[in-house]
Design a protein around this motif. Structure first.
Motif, PDB file in Angstrom:
ATOM      1  N   THR A  48       0.835  -1.204   0.000  1.00  0.00           N
ATOM      2  CA  THR A  48       0.000   0.000   0.000  1.00  0.00           C
ATOM      3  C   THR A  48       0.867   1.251   0.000  1.00  0.00           C
ATOM      4  O   THR A  48       0.638   2.196  -0.767  1.00  0.00           O
ATOM      5  CB  THR A  48      -0.922   0.017   1.232  1.00  0.00           C
ATOM      6  N   ALA A  49       1.883   1.261   0.873  1.00  0.00           N
ATOM      7  CA  ALA A  49       2.785   2.420   0.967  1.00  0.00           C
ATOM      8  C   ALA A  49       3.489   2.674  -0.356  1.00  0.00           C
ATOM      9  O   ALA A  49       3.557   3.818  -0.839  1.00  0.00           O
ATOM     10  CB  ALA A  49       3.802   2.191   2.085  1.00  0.00           C
ATOM     11  N   GLU A  50       4.003   1.632  -0.970  1.00  0.00           N
ATOM     12  CA  GLU A  50       4.761   1.804  -2.203  1.00  0.00           C
ATOM     13  C   GLU A  50       3.853   2.115  -3.388  1.00  0.00           C
ATOM     14  O   GLU A  50       4.251   2.831  -4.314  1.00  0.00           O
ATOM     15  CB  GLU A  50       5.615   0.558  -2.447  1.00  0.00           C
ATOM     16  N   ARG A  51       2.627   1.610  -3.343  1.00  0.00           N
ATOM     17  CA  ARG A  51       1.669   1.923  -4.404  1.00  0.00           C
ATOM     18  C   ARG A  51       1.325   3.406  -4.402  1.00  0.00           C
ATOM     19  O   ARG A  51       1.255   4.049  -5.452  1.00  0.00           O
ATOM     20  CB  ARG A  51       0.420   1.062  -4.207  1.00  0.00           C
ATOM     21  N   TRP A  52       1.131   3.981  -3.211  1.00  0.00           N
ATOM     22  CA  TRP A  52       0.832   5.415  -3.117  1.00  0.00           C
ATOM     23  C   TRP A  52       2.029   6.257  -3.560  1.00  0.00           C
ATOM     24  O   TRP A  52       1.874   7.290  -4.210  1.00  0.00           O
ATOM     25  CB  TRP A  52       0.403   5.793  -1.710  1.00  0.00           C
ATOM     26  N   GLU A  53       3.223   5.820  -3.210  1.00  0.00           N
ATOM     27  CA  GLU A  53       4.407   6.560  -3.645  1.00  0.00           C
ATOM     28  C   GLU A  53       4.522   6.560  -5.166  1.00  0.00           C
ATOM     29  O   GLU A  53       4.874   7.573  -5.779  1.00  0.00           O
ATOM     30  CB  GLU A  53       5.676   5.950  -3.034  1.00  0.00           C
ATOM     31  N   ARG A  54       4.203   5.436  -5.771  1.00  0.00           N
ATOM     32  CA  ARG A  54       4.238   5.381  -7.235  1.00  0.00           C
ATOM     33  C   ARG A  54       3.187   6.333  -7.821  1.00  0.00           C
ATOM     34  O   ARG A  54       3.450   7.020  -8.817  1.00  0.00           O
ATOM     35  CB  ARG A  54       3.995   3.949  -7.714  1.00  0.00           C
ATOM     36  N   ARG A  55       2.009   6.398  -7.213  1.00  0.00           N
ATOM     37  CA  ARG A  55       0.978   7.327  -7.681  1.00  0.00           C
ATOM     38  C   ARG A  55       1.457   8.775  -7.592  1.00  0.00           C
ATOM     39  O   ARG A  55       1.171   9.595  -8.466  1.00  0.00           O
ATOM     40  CB  ARG A  55      -0.300   7.167  -6.849  1.00  0.00           C
ATOM     41  N   VAL A  56       2.165   9.086  -6.525  1.00  0.00           N
ATOM     42  CA  VAL A  56       2.690  10.440  -6.348  1.00  0.00           C
ATOM     43  C   VAL A  56       3.631  10.796  -7.505  1.00  0.00           C
ATOM     44  O   VAL A  56       3.545  11.875  -8.094  1.00  0.00           O
ATOM     45  CB  VAL A  56       3.412  10.569  -4.990  1.00  0.00           C
ATOM     46  N   LEU A  69       4.769   6.291   6.601  1.00  0.00           N
ATOM     47  CA  LEU A  69       4.755   5.674   7.925  1.00  0.00           C
ATOM     48  C   LEU A  69       3.373   5.138   8.280  1.00  0.00           C
ATOM     49  O   LEU A  69       3.240   4.062   8.875  1.00  0.00           O
ATOM     50  CB  LEU A  69       5.215   6.685   8.977  1.00  0.00           C
ATOM     51  N   ALA A  70       2.335   5.888   7.907  1.00  0.00           N
ATOM     52  CA  ALA A  70       0.971   5.436   8.197  1.00  0.00           C
ATOM     53  C   ALA A  70       0.619   4.215   7.354  1.00  0.00           C
ATOM     54  O   ALA A  70       0.095   3.210   7.871  1.00  0.00           O
ATOM     55  CB  ALA A  70      -0.021   6.571   7.939  1.00  0.00           C
ATOM     56  N   ASP A  71       0.884   4.281   6.059  1.00  0.00           N
ATOM     57  CA  ASP A  71       0.518   3.185   5.159  1.00  0.00           C
ATOM     58  C   ASP A  71       1.269   1.894   5.485  1.00  0.00           C
ATOM     59  O   ASP A  71       0.731   0.797   5.324  1.00  0.00           O
ATOM     60  CB  ASP A  71       0.805   3.578   3.701  1.00  0.00           C
ATOM     61  N   SER A  72       2.517   2.024   5.921  1.00  0.00           N
ATOM     62  CA  SER A  72       3.331   0.831   6.199  1.00  0.00           C
ATOM     63  C   SER A  72       3.137   0.307   7.618  1.00  0.00           C
ATOM     64  O   SER A  72       3.787  -0.664   8.022  1.00  0.00           O
ATOM     65  CB  SER A  72       4.812   1.140   5.955  1.00  0.00           C
ATOM     66  N   GLY A  73       2.246   0.943   8.396  1.00  0.00           N
ATOM     67  CA  GLY A  73       1.915   0.440   9.726  1.00  0.00           C
ATOM     68  C   GLY A  73       2.964   0.679  10.791  1.00  0.00           C
ATOM     69  O   GLY A  73       3.025  -0.053  11.778  1.00  0.00           O
ATOM     70  N   ARG A  74       3.773   1.745  10.627  1.00  0.00           N
ATOM     71  CA  ARG A  74       4.876   1.966  11.567  1.00  0.00           C
ATOM     72  C   ARG A  74       4.613   3.081  12.584  1.00  0.00           C
ATOM     73  O   ARG A  74       5.461   3.353  13.433  1.00  0.00           O
ATOM     74  CB  ARG A  74       6.155   2.290  10.790  1.00  0.00           C
TER      75      ARG A  74
END
Length: 416
Positions: A29-37, A276-281
């Protein structure tokens, strides 16, 4: 294939997370959003640059320049200041000279640059940085608390823009209650209007763009020149005067800090928080702050706030087995050099050749890095404190489209 290129692939493989786990789903999820950015900012160029970077560490692209995509070679160029310069005809420094003048640090090379940088060094000690950031940080804290309490949600992007504007006001030497003082958000927009003139495919600015940049600088100039002439050592312009800078030199230096630092900060902080939020940290970091530095450094590595740097070759040579000629435009793909090391994982150390590459290396390593890190850490600590008291989540977000520096247009946080 170079040894550095092989090491990059080995590191990337080591960062892979086991499949079918909660951590893996959050990571995706975290990396998918970064790619969208990234795709929102550069829907065509981002895939091309990443794809070309995966083919060869150095690649000549007709009509554009020499693309360098491996971290060790990027660092080699940045360290070789006699062979590759920032102030060449197609380098990033030359873009700014018509707007801010010839002595703004970001557009200088050689001995003159080294001496000026040495004179400015004491302006970014921890104590000096704290004095610049503290008032803006207090305003940020008050706004975030109020909006979460009253409205139940807050747009972090807009808040960070105000934080950046507050820091700009301190750099300009503007008294807090001065008549006609521009609001912090207006100051950010002014700085952003200058930095937005730059495009990767634009080696120079048009006359109209130069005029637009100068117009924005003229607005900044009023408070800077007033503070400079008052010689108040508690202001940034006053300290520049104490260091022997002329009024025009002080104006150029401050303008450069305003336009170079604003967009990257506003790009990075919301992306850090989303990552941090998307990756659960978040829960882990709110409970154990000792892990924060590693998380921030890894987020800088993975998001790459400065995705591309430009230099001009001034002598013939070779990079990664590719011939380079004097006059070649060198495109340093920090975005590929850093991202090719693998997914977001704060537990993995960044290899030496890639460390802090997003801040540059060598004589042009970002002198304002302590200021940027103070703004980043202040914001993250505030949000972690709030999370520890009452967890919040990302309620809504939008990516920015068609911008130079990838980022979020909106990132709303809300209590559960």
């Amino acid at each position: 294939m170079t040894r550095g290129f092989q090491e990059t692939r080995r590191r990337a493989a080591a960062r892979k997370i086991p499949v079918n786990t909660t951590a893996n789903r959050q990571q995706n999820t975290a990396e998918r959003w970064e790619r969208r950015v990234h795709l929102g900012a550069h829907p065509v160029l981002y895939p091309i640059i990443r794809g070309l970077g995966g083919l060869r560490p150095v690649l000549r692209i007709p009509g554009l320049g020499v693309l360098v995509s491996e971290a060790g070679l990027v660092r080699e160029v940045l360290m070789s200041h006699d062979a590759y310069v920032k102030n060449g005809p197609s380098g990033s420094g030359a873009l700014w000279t018509p707007v801010v003048g010839p002595k703004a640090l970001v557009n200088m090379d050689g001995e003159e640059h080294r001496l000026l940088r040495r004179r400015l060094g004491d302006l970014f000690t921890p104590r000096s940085v704290e004095g610049i950031v503290e008032p803006a940080a207090a305003a940020l804290k008050a706004r975030v608390h109020e909006e979460l309490e009253v409205h139940g949600r807050v747009d972090l992007v807009d808040c960070v823009k105000e934080l950046a504007g507050g820091v700009i006001s301190r750099l300009l030497g503007v008294p807090e209650h001065a008549p006609g003082r521009l609001a912090d958000r207006e100051l950010f927009d002014l700085g952003s209007s200058i930095s937005s003139l730059v495009r990767l495919g634009r080696p120079t600015l048009t006359a109209r763009q130069v005029a637009k940049g100068r117009s924005a600088v003229d607005v900044l100039a009023g408070p800077v020149r007033a503070a400079y002439r008052e010689s108040d050592p508690d202001t940034f312009p006053g300290r520049l005067r104490e260091l022997g800078m002329s009024e025009d030199e002080a104006m150029g230096i401050i303008s450069a800090f305003v336009m170079v630092g604003t967009e990257t900060l506003v790009s990075f902080v919301p992306r850090l928080v989303a990552l941090l939020a998307d990756s659960g940290r978040l829960c882990e970091l709110a409970a154990d702050r000792s892990a924060v530095p590693a998380a921030v450094n890894e987020a800088l590595r993975f998001t790459v706030p400065s995705p591309m740097m430009l230099r001009d070759a001034v002598v013939d040579g070779s990079l990664g087995g590719t011939k380079v000629l004097a006059g070649d435009r060198i495109l340093l793909s920090t975005i590929h050099a850093a991202k090719s090391l693998g997914g977001f994982d704060p537990a993995q150390a960044t290899p030496q050749q890639a460390r802090q590459l997003w801040f540059g290396a060598g004589p042009h390593f970002c002198i304002g890095m302590p200021l940027a890190m103070a703004e980043i850490n202040t914001t993250l600590e505030l949000l972690l404190d709030l999370y520890a008291q009452r967890p919040w989540h990302i309620a809504a977000r939008q990516v920015s489209r068609g911008v130079l520096i990838p980022g979020y247009r909106k990132l709303e946080l809300a209590h559960a």
